[in-house]
Design a protein around this motif. Structure first.
Motif: not given
Length: 484
Positions: A140-152
């Motif tokens: 969950l922690y790792m996937q949230m970070g990747l989601i934040y990056l993709l939102m860029t």
């Protein structure tokens, strides 16, 4: 946000009530739609599972894992996303979509390689947690970070419907699983494991959806997977500015987590339930300002800014002066308009929040600090907007100083008010944010006085980047990926 201004201008051009309503919904969806969807899911899950936890310990453990999984990836990615957004903007301007496509793989690889470590160290030290809970919490922690990056990358897309579908499918899966297994979860000793697994699965589906949507637009890669790292050397102040602001948003929380009179602990997680609840609602109260800023900047201010830049390049002295005055007037009008509207919204949110907290029996400390936090975060957010406008005008130095000052003052005043006693809790946010906003406004005015010189000499005074260790390191990384 690339493409948003163009779409909004098309919508508002009709100048009808329906067009304005449509433009409002479009703006909300593009800017904070994903936040609202996620917030809605968290609230629905909490409502559905009311009284399902058989101990306060399990409920606090669940809340702590979710909070940590959302806040720390946001902090860790904050500096990366601001620099990455500048990289994407430059590549879009030069129509180098292959570089953008390659950077998607590069930035995701970088995040996994570097920021796996904090999650592994924290969860690894939790001797009282079962292995399966550690695994799903890590995911969950790792996937949230990747989601934040993709939102860029999302702001560069045209098909926002696919983005909405990604969050709706992912978060809808969480709600669906909770509803289906509600009776099974009731008073279940492993309820935290199941809930975090549901959220990990939901964020995975969201992540896959976002990645697919982004890759549909940026398809062809050219091997420049880590070229975006060079922008950290080119714009280091952007990186430090965004990190400082994001940490500032939660600086008081961290102080409350560490102060003996206010901190609570479950497993390896520290928190302050009453203060965290007040902070969450105070941060949510400022979300409309994000929409206002994007809409008013993209639709009204940007045209005058563009006209001013054209006058600098091609116009006469009198035309430059005229365009500058129009731009300044437009900027201050939109800034003050956003402050006025958000001020009214914050007051309404304050009243609703106080009534809601009393209705649900929230801790007395939440009721005491909530008004201070609403006002303090209101001031802090507009200091952030002032710093962002300085970045528009290429004044990265004063922008960074403003954000760093905000962080320093929040830590100092936060610590002082904690030592002064409970009746002063939360006031540190107000004092520090007021001083930060005052400093930011002074520097923004000074920026406008010198803007002709700064814009005219843009690039001429900026040192060119020489080939050094970072460039060689980036080449080695790109070659390594190619060989794989």
């Amino acid at each position: 946000m690339a493409g948003i201004g163009f779409e909004l201008k098309k919508i508002y051009k009709k100048n009808t009530v329906a067009a304005h309503i449509r433009g409002g919904f479009y703006s909300i969806f593009v800017t904070i739609g994903h936040v609202l969807i996620t917030l809605g899911v968290l609230m629905i899950v909490k409502t559905v599972l009311q009284d399902s936890f058989n101990s306060v310990h399990l409920e606090q453990l669940y809340s702590a894992i979710v909070v940590y999984s959302f806040i720390f990836p946001l902090i860790f990615t904050s500096g990366i996303t601001i620099v990455l957004s500048r990289y994407i903007a430059d590549k879009l301007w030069n129509r180098k979509n292959e570089d953008i496509a390659s950077s998607i793989l590069g930035v995701m690889t970088l995040y996994i390689a570097v920021f796996s470590l904090p999650g592994i160290l924290l969860l690894g030290s939790a001797q009282d947690l079962p292995l399966i809970l550690k695994i799903v919490s890590y995911l969950l922690y790792m996937q949230m970070g990747l989601i934040y990056l993709l939102m860029t990358y999302v702001s560069a897309l045209k098909n926002y419907k696919e983005i909405a579908q990604s969050f709706i499918i992912g978060m809808g899966t969480v709600i669906g699983l909770v509803l289906i297994t509600r009776n099974f979860l009731y008073q279940n000793e492993d309820i935290v494991v199941y809930l975090i697994f549901y959220f990990a699965l939901g964020t995975l589906l969201t992540l896959i959806g976002l990645y697919t949507a982004v890759r549909k637009v940026f398809r062809q890669m050219n091997g420049n997977y880590f070229e975006f790292l060079l922008y950290f050397k080119k714009y280091p102040k952007l990186f430090f500015s965004n990190v400082a602001y994001t940490v500032t948003m939660y600086a008081h929380n961290f102080l409350f987590w560490s102060y003996s009179a206010t901190k609570q602990q479950v497993s390896v997680f520290y928190f302050s339930e009453a203060f965290d609840l007040a902070t969450a609602f105070a941060v949510y109260s400022i979300l409309p300002a994000a929409v206002l800023f994007v809409v008013r900047t993209e639709v009204f201010f940007y045209d005058t800014y563009r006209a001013y830049l054209d006058a600098i390049n091609y116009g006469t002295g009198s035309e430059i002066k005229k365009r500058k005055q129009e731009m300044e007037r437009s900027m201050w009008e939109e800034f003050l308009y956003s402050m006025e509207v958000q001020g009214l919204i914050s007051m309404i949110c304050l009243i609703i929040g106080m009534l809601l907290f009393k209705q649900v029996g929230a801790p007395s400390l939440t009721l005491e600090v909530f008004p201070y936090l609403v006002f303090g975060i209101y001031l802090l957010y507009f200091s952030f907007l002032g710093g962002t406008l300085m970045q528009y005008f290429e004044n990265y130095d004063d922008s960074m100083r403003s954000f760093l000052l905000g962080l320093f003052l929040n830590l100092i005043f936060g610590q002082l008010t904690l030592m002064m006693g409970r009746e002063f809790y939360g006031l540190g946010v107000v004092f520090s944010s007021f001083l930060t906003l005052s400093y930011t406004m002074i520097k923004l005015r000074e920026t406008l006085l010198e803007i002709d010189f700064v814009i005219f000499t843009n690039g001429a005074l900026r040192p060119s980047l020489t080939r050094g260790r970072l460039e060689k390191f980036v080449e080695a990384l790109n070659d390594g990926v190619e060989k794989e």
